[in-house]
Design a protein around this motif. Sequence first.
Motif: not given
Length: 84
Positions: A55-84
Amino acid sequence: MRISSFSIPARSEKTAEQRALGFLGNMKYQKSKNPELVIAVGGCMAHNPEIREFLVKKAPFVNIIFGTLQFPQIARIFERKSGA
């Protein structure tokens, strides 16, 4: 845009991966029409290092990639990406 590719049976794993990655082709088109669209890929597939690397190499249009272990931090991941 959120895509769910959850699949339990090991037999269907490859098919689920192929469907999800194929669907990303459509998302690439949607992103070209709407550059503000945020595309996130998450879950067990995104947790897989090979798929993450793909995904990183072939799909650079994907903004956020997160695994199952990151579910507890998902809100923070989206906030960081949106600049909120």
